[in-house]
Each structure stands twice: as structure tokens, then as C-alpha cells.
Scaffold this motif. Structure first.
Motif, PDB file in Angstrom:
ATOM      1  N   TYR A  77      -8.564 -31.412 -12.362  1.00  0.00           N
ATOM      2  CA  TYR A  77      -8.201 -31.536 -13.639  1.00  0.00           C
ATOM      3  C   TYR A  77      -7.637 -30.473 -14.032  1.00  0.00           C
ATOM      4  O   TYR A  77      -8.130 -29.797 -15.192  1.00  0.00           O
ATOM      5  CB  TYR A  77      -9.367 -32.180 -14.508  1.00  0.00           C
ATOM      6  CG  TYR A  77      -9.879 -33.524 -14.197  1.00  0.00           C
ATOM      7  CD1 TYR A  77      -9.472 -34.652 -14.087  1.00  0.00           C
ATOM      8  CD2 TYR A  77     -11.310 -33.262 -13.457  1.00  0.00           C
ATOM      9  CE1 TYR A  77      -9.844 -35.730 -13.358  1.00  0.00           C
ATOM     10  CE2 TYR A  77     -11.703 -34.616 -12.865  1.00  0.00           C
ATOM     11  CZ  TYR A  77     -11.015 -35.729 -12.910  1.00  0.00           C
ATOM     12  OH  TYR A  77     -11.713 -36.979 -12.160  1.00  0.00           O
ATOM     13  N   SER A  78      -6.722 -29.762 -13.613  1.00  0.00           N
ATOM     14  CA  SER A  78      -6.144 -28.589 -14.058  1.00  0.00           C
ATOM     15  C   SER A  78      -4.752 -28.767 -14.184  1.00  0.00           C
ATOM     16  O   SER A  78      -3.846 -29.553 -13.445  1.00  0.00           O
ATOM     17  CB  SER A  78      -6.327 -27.433 -12.974  1.00  0.00           C
ATOM     18  OG  SER A  78      -7.624 -27.264 -12.527  1.00  0.00           O
ATOM     19  N   ALA A  79      -3.799 -27.964 -15.046  1.00  0.00           N
ATOM     20  CA  ALA A  79      -2.691 -27.683 -15.344  1.00  0.00           C
ATOM     21  C   ALA A  79      -2.024 -27.085 -14.243  1.00  0.00           C
ATOM     22  O   ALA A  79      -1.567 -25.819 -14.781  1.00  0.00           O
ATOM     23  CB  ALA A  79      -2.367 -27.454 -16.920  1.00  0.00           C
ATOM     24  N   ILE A  80      -1.546 -27.484 -13.356  1.00  0.00           N
ATOM     25  CA  ILE A  80      -0.907 -27.089 -12.037  1.00  0.00           C
ATOM     26  C   ILE A  80       0.434 -27.425 -12.053  1.00  0.00           C
ATOM     27  O   ILE A  80       1.339 -26.773 -11.342  1.00  0.00           O
ATOM     28  CB  ILE A  80      -1.673 -27.295 -10.878  1.00  0.00           C
ATOM     29  CG1 ILE A  80      -1.640 -28.849 -10.383  1.00  0.00           C
ATOM     30  CG2 ILE A  80      -3.086 -26.649 -10.813  1.00  0.00           C
ATOM     31  CD1 ILE A  80      -2.197 -29.023  -8.987  1.00  0.00           C
ATOM     32  N   ASN A  81       1.057 -28.312 -12.748  1.00  0.00           N
ATOM     33  CA  ASN A  81       2.252 -28.934 -12.568  1.00  0.00           C
ATOM     34  C   ASN A  81       3.099 -28.218 -13.771  1.00  0.00           C
ATOM     35  O   ASN A  81       2.460 -27.916 -14.843  1.00  0.00           O
ATOM     36  CB  ASN A  81       2.354 -30.423 -12.766  1.00  0.00           C
ATOM     37  CG  ASN A  81       1.750 -31.108 -11.628  1.00  0.00           C
ATOM     38  OD1 ASN A  81       1.601 -30.664 -10.510  1.00  0.00           O
ATOM     39  ND2 ASN A  81       1.192 -32.375 -11.685  1.00  0.00           N
ATOM     40  N   PRO A  82       4.536 -28.143 -13.499  1.00  0.00           N
ATOM     41  CA  PRO A  82       5.176 -27.715 -14.437  1.00  0.00           C
ATOM     42  C   PRO A  82       5.352 -28.702 -15.657  1.00  0.00           C
ATOM     43  O   PRO A  82       5.133 -30.022 -15.490  1.00  0.00           O
ATOM     44  CB  PRO A  82       6.541 -27.723 -13.849  1.00  0.00           C
ATOM     45  CG  PRO A  82       6.525 -28.269 -12.591  1.00  0.00           C
ATOM     46  CD  PRO A  82       5.082 -28.507 -12.282  1.00  0.00           C
ATOM     47  N   ILE A  83       5.833 -28.131 -16.812  1.00  0.00           N
ATOM     48  CA  ILE A  83       6.037 -28.996 -17.983  1.00  0.00           C
ATOM     49  C   ILE A  83       6.959 -30.194 -17.685  1.00  0.00           C
ATOM     50  O   ILE A  83       8.054 -29.652 -17.420  1.00  0.00           O
ATOM     51  CB  ILE A  83       6.375 -28.190 -19.239  1.00  0.00           C
ATOM     52  CG1 ILE A  83       5.407 -27.342 -19.546  1.00  0.00           C
ATOM     53  CG2 ILE A  83       6.311 -29.191 -20.632  1.00  0.00           C
ATOM     54  CD1 ILE A  83       5.598 -26.603 -20.679  1.00  0.00           C
ATOM     55  N   GLY A  84       6.666 -31.217 -17.938  1.00  0.00           N
ATOM     56  CA  GLY A  84       7.425 -32.493 -17.713  1.00  0.00           C
ATOM     57  C   GLY A  84       8.521 -32.890 -18.873  1.00  0.00           C
ATOM     58  O   GLY A  84       8.491 -32.201 -19.852  1.00  0.00           O
ATOM     59  N   SER A  85       9.158 -34.019 -18.615  1.00  0.00           N
ATOM     60  CA  SER A  85      10.145 -34.403 -19.650  1.00  0.00           C
ATOM     61  C   SER A  85       9.212 -34.731 -20.988  1.00  0.00           C
ATOM     62  O   SER A  85       9.871 -34.625 -22.170  1.00  0.00           O
ATOM     63  CB  SER A  85      10.951 -35.523 -19.502  1.00  0.00           C
ATOM     64  OG  SER A  85      11.568 -35.391 -18.198  1.00  0.00           O
ATOM     65  N   ARG A  86       7.977 -35.277 -20.836  1.00  0.00           N
ATOM     66  CA  ARG A  86       7.229 -35.794 -22.134  1.00  0.00           C
ATOM     67  C   ARG A  86       6.937 -34.425 -22.703  1.00  0.00           C
ATOM     68  O   ARG A  86       6.874 -34.422 -24.006  1.00  0.00           O
ATOM     69  CB  ARG A  86       6.043 -36.576 -21.565  1.00  0.00           C
ATOM     70  CG  ARG A  86       5.030 -36.922 -22.552  1.00  0.00           C
ATOM     71  CD  ARG A  86       4.114 -37.862 -21.987  1.00  0.00           C
ATOM     72  NE  ARG A  86       3.204 -38.274 -23.100  1.00  0.00           N
ATOM     73  CZ  ARG A  86       2.457 -39.589 -22.881  1.00  0.00           C
ATOM     74  NH1 ARG A  86       2.260 -40.111 -21.563  1.00  0.00           N
ATOM     75  NH2 ARG A  86       1.801 -40.049 -23.885  1.00  0.00           N
ATOM     76  N   GLY A  87       6.478 -33.369 -22.138  1.00  0.00           N
ATOM     77  CA  GLY A  87       5.934 -32.066 -22.825  1.00  0.00           C
ATOM     78  C   GLY A  87       7.299 -31.471 -23.532  1.00  0.00           C
ATOM     79  O   GLY A  87       7.088 -30.936 -24.572  1.00  0.00           O
TER      80      GLY A  87
END
Length: 556
Positions: A77-87
């Protein structure tokens, strides 16, 4: 609560021996992993239902201790992915709500300021509630959109998804409350203008007043039902979207259960209540037209144009919440939802409602100032009907009236015009001269009339008009010409006292008189005509004596 479905489990890869496995190029002891119930899943995570770590590069742990702890491990449960379209879209929409929040605060200052005394029937907070709810909507939208950034960045869905949809539901509630308060307050403003010329034209206890009293309570009852059907629940099942099977088994049944559907129905009741409030205000505070078609056209013409925009937008808010309760693919509760449906149906109506309210607030005047203007116009119309023409301000300045508006200066100017002085000196002497002149005029009038009955009915407040049987007439008034201010004042006071109280014993005479003087007074009283007033209540000469001549009201 399961983190993954059992069908996603895979066996540990073979290592150098039966107790060794290689995960991400690192050797681990399978005995320790089995002892602590660790399971390897096909998405590259290692979990025992209480802990979850990533096993792919570059997040693979470097070492496993016999006590089950890892070195340099990374939680699932870590924010390892880049910001997506939703963000990305969420950041843009959040910035728009932030700008609208500033304009809402400006309108709250403008329309919430009070320029007239507060009335019990119309509290100032009534016109501020729509702006309070607008602030609430902006705050909920900003918090929810910024927390939605981590929905795409978290490797496994968890708390950011719950926070995002939680504040989205709060924003929906605040939007409906904003529409309601805008419509309700418009009706209150119409009522205030209606009764301002005559406060008694409408009663608060009649059918209309009681309907307006209970309608807000009815609205907020259904709004809070919407809140209690949505918020107090177990949101953990919404997070279980870590595999298609898990989403189908846990997330979809929870996001489309009967509570979400009943909440959408409660929001529909709120919208219908708002429409009824709008109809009620048009019916009671605007001109009535005959015929159904004329009434419909007249109602659309009487209500503000902003209501023709925000009411359909409010209905679209209800429609999208109902759609998300029946169709999970278009719901913001889904991790990979349809972003077009989410932002156009879920956030755009609320944002447009706030923009319409803000633009209308900038165009409209403060209600207290508007009411003052209406009162001024009514006063001018009444002056025209009565034929009163008020001179402009420059007229007074041209005629020497250059007062600064200070009340003390105005009073002093009036005193100078009338003529002021000490009450014990100038005013008393003037009053004494006036009373002496009236006494002389009364005596001359009496001599001229020759004792005719009822020759003079006016009160003169002089000694000649109220002669007592035991009194003595004061001497004629002569102005003292000495230089002593104290003696002149004392003389004036004694003169006025003699005029007001003719029966009083003069200060220079003793209170008791000699017997000879009393006998002389008795003889004079016997020879006095009976038309003078006697101190006795018995009247034995009323039948034989001539009528009594009234010279003063003191003789009555």
C-alpha cells in the motif's frame, strides 16, 4: 478480510534445495515463510493477511530473518505508481474549486454584511446559509480530489479510494443543500419585500407561514437520511478491488446495495422539496395569472434566471448518484472507472452551480441596501402624491445652512435664534412683566364692563382676577433699577410669588394681626358685596344676592 483471492496464489519458485526459494533474485527460507503463513501471489506480492510486501524489482526485500521480518521491504500500500489520468484531472478540477472558493468568500462578505437593524422575522444568517453551503461544497471537493491522486498511485487500492468517494458523497449532499438554501432564501427575500410597506399584511401563524416553517425541516430530514444511509458503513469491501474475482465478489455488491439506492431516492425527495418551495414562493409573492399555461409562463418569468439553470443541474446530481448505485462501471467507487462519466456527472454540476451562484451574487445588490433603495423610492412617490417637493442639498448651503450635522451645533443654533439666558434672571423678569401687564389689562376691562356678569372668562393669573376675602392685592410691578444683581433677583422672585400666591402672607408683614386690624377687616367683609367668593361651603345668600361675577378660573 482477504487481501487476494485464493485463485491468485502461486507456488514458491524452486531454489538451491527444498527449503530455499528465489524471489526477485533473492534467496529466502521457505520454512520461515510457511511458519508465518506467507503466500506468494501472481501480482508480485507476498502476504500473510496481516502484512503485504512487494517482491518485484526494485522493491524486493534483501534479507529474511528467522523471526519473519524483512530487510528493506516495501509495503503493498505504497504510492509507487505515477499519477494517472484520474489524479491529473482531479488536480485541475480541485484548482477550479479553489478559485471558486475565493469568490464565494467575497460574496459572503458582500451579501452577509448588515446595513439595517436585525429583524426577528428575517435573521441575517438566513441569507448567508447558501454561501456557507457553497464553502462546504468547495472544501469537500478539494479534499476529495486531492486524496484521489493516490488512487492511481497506490499499488493496491486502500484508504485514498475511500476518502475520495467519502468526500464526493459529502459534496453531493452540500450541493443539494446549496440549491435548497438559494431557493428558500429567495422566497424569504420576496416575503421581506412584500411586507416591508405593511408588516401586518401577512401573518406568521397562518397556513402559508406554517408551511414555510415545516418545509425546511422536511428537507433536512431527507438530507440527513441520505447521509446516514451512505456514511456509517463498512468501507473495507470497497477497497477489495485487487483482482477481478475479488471485485466481483466484494466491491460490486457493496457499491450497488440497497442502502446506496435508497440514499439516491432520499436525494430525489430533497430536489422535489426544493421545487415545491420554489412553486410556493411564486404563488404567494408574485402576481397571479389565470390559466395553467399562463401560470407556467408567468412563474418562469418571475423566478430568477439562475434557478432555471441550477434546478436542472441539481437534478443531474441526483441522477448521477442513482446511476452509480445501479451501474458500478460508472461509479466513482470503482478504481478504474469511466473518468468522463465521473467528472462530468459527478463534479461538473456542482462546480457549475457554484459558478452560477457566484456570478449572480456579483450582479445582485446587498439586500439591505436594496431595501433602503425601495423605501426611498416609496417615499419619493408619496411626496409626489402629496405635492411635496424637497429642495436639493445645495439649496440649504446657498441659504446659509452650512451645519456639519452635529446635533450639538444644531441645538446651540436654535437656542441663539430663540434667545437664551439664565432662568433666574431674564426669563423670570420677562414672565413677571407679562403677568403684570395682563393684570392691568384685566382691571381696566373690569372697570369698563361695569361689573356685568360673565364679562371676562379668560384666565389672567393676576391678583385683580382672583381677589380673596382675606388677601391683599400686591403692589403694581415696577422694574428695579439698582445695581445689585442679588437684590434685583430677589425682588423679581418676590413679585412673581405675590402674583402666583396672592393669599400668602407677605414676607414683610407679621403672620398675626392686632385685634383692631382684625375688627376692621371683619367690618369690611360684612360690607363687601356677596358676589365675591367665600371660604365657606354654605351659600345662604344665593337666592337674594346678585349673580356672582367670575373673573378668573380660580373663582370657579
Amino acid at each position: 478480510m482477504p487481501i487476494f483471492d485464493a485463485r491468485d496464489m502461486i507456488a514458491f519458485p524452486n531454489g538451491d534445495n527444498t527449503t530455499d526459494t528465489v524471489i526477485g533474485g533473492i534467496h529466502f527460507n521457505t520454512t520461515v515463510l510457511d511458519f508465518f503463513n506467507f503466500t506468494l501471489y501472481d501480482n508480485g506480492t507476498l502476504s500473510n493477511d496481516s502484512r503485504c510486501i512487494l517482491t518485484f524489482e526494485p522493491y524486493t526485500p534483501h534479507l529474511l530473518f528467522p523471526n519473519g521480518s524483512f530487510v528493506n521491504n516495501t509495503s503493498c500500500y505504497s504510492a509507487i505508481n505515477p499519477i494517472g489520468s484520474r489524479g491529473i484531472v482531479g488536480i485541475i478540477v480541485a484548482c477550479l474549486f479553489g478559485l471558486s472558493l475565493i469568490t464565494v468568500l467575497v460574496n459572503l462578505t458582500k451579501h452577509g454584511r448588515r446595513h439595517l437593524p436585525a429583524e426577528k422575522r428575517f435573521y441575517p444568517i438566513g441569507r448567508r446559509w447558501q454561501w456557507y453551503w457553497a464553502i462546504f461544497v468547495c472544501a469537500a471537493a478539494i479534499i476529495g480530489l486531492f486524496t484521489g491522486i493516490d488512487v492511481d498511485r497506490f499499488y493496491l487500492p486502500e484508504l485514498p479510494l475511500v476518502l475520495n468517494v467519502f468526500f464526493w458523497f459529502l459534496m453531493q449532499m452540500g450541493t443539494m443543500a446549496l440549491v435548497w438554501e438559494a431557493v428558500r432564501h429567495w422566497g424569504s427575500w420576496m416575503e421581506r419585500q412584500y411586507i416591508d410597506p405593511n408588516p401586518f399584511v401577512l401573518q406568521q401563524t397562518d397556513k402559508r407561514g406554517m408551511f414555510e416553517f415545516w418545509l425546511p425541516l422536511f428537507f433536512y430530514l431527507w438530507l440527513w437520511l441520505n447521509f446516514f444511509l451512505i456514511v456509517p458503513r463498512n468501507w473495507g469491501n470497497i477497497e477489495l478491488q485487487r483482482s477481478p474475482e475479488q471485485t466481483l465478489e466484494f466491491a460490486i455488491p457493496t457499491a450497488t446495495d440497497n442502502r446506496f439506492k435508497a440514499a439516491a431516492f432520499c436525494l430525489l425527495i430533497c430536489w422535489l422539496t426544493t421545487a415545491v418551495s420554489l412553486w410556493h414562493s411564486i404563488r404567494h409573492y408574485e402576481a397571479r395569472n389565470r390559466g395553467f399555461f399562463n401560470r407556467m409562463v408567468g412563474g418562469l418569468g418571475y423566478m430568477p434566471f439562475r434557478f432555471a439553470l441550477i434546478m436542472p443541474l441539481g437534478l443531474s446530481v441526483v441522477a448521477y448518484q442513482a446511476l452509480s448505485a445501479w451501474k458500478f462501471d460508472y461509479s466513482p467507487l470503482k478504481v478504474g472507472t469511466n473518468l468522463v462519466a465521473m467528472y462530468i456527472g459527478g463534479y461538473l454540476p456542482s462546480f457549475l452551480i457554484i459558478v452560477i451562484q457566484v456570478v449572480s451574487g456579483f450582479l445582485r445588490q446587498n439586500e439591505d441596501l436594496n431595501l433602503i433603495r425601495q423605501r426611498r423610492m416609496r417615499g419619493q412617490e408619496l411626496d409626489q402624491e402629496l405635492g411635496i417637493a424637497k429642495k436639493p442639498a445645495w439649496w440649504r448651503r446657498a441659504n446659509g445652512d452650512v451645519s456639519t450635522g452635529n446635533m450639538r451645533d444644531v441645538i446651540m443654533r436654535n437656542v441663539r435664534e430663540v434667545g437664551g439666558g439664565r432662568a433666574t434672571h431674564a426669563n423670570i423678569e420677562a414672565a413677571a412683566e407679562t403677568r403684570a401687564r395682563e393684570a392691568n389689562d384685566a382691571a381696566n376691562a373690569t372697570n369698563a364692563n361695569g361689573g356685568i356678569e360673565m364679562s371676562e372668562l379668560g384666565r389672567t393669573n393676576s391678583a385683580a382676577s382672583s381677589v380673596r376675602t382675606t388677601g391683599s392685592r400686591p403692589p403694581a410691578y415696577t422694574r428695579y433699577g439698582g445695581k445689585s444683581e442679588a437684590r434685583r433677583t430677589e425682588h423679581a422672585v418676590q413679585t412673581v410669588a405675590g402674583l402666583l400666591f396672592p393669599n400668602a402672607t407677605p414676607p414683610n408683614q407679621p403672620a398675626t394681626q392686632p385685634a383692631t386690624q382684625r375688627g376692621r377687616d371683619t367690618a369690611m367683609s360684612e360690607d363687601r358685596p356677596t358676589n365675591d367668593r367665600s371660604q365657606s361651603t354654605a351659600s345662604g345668600t344665593s337666592m337674594t344676592a346678585p349673580p356672582m361675577q367670575i373673573r378668573s378660573m380660580l373663582d370657579v
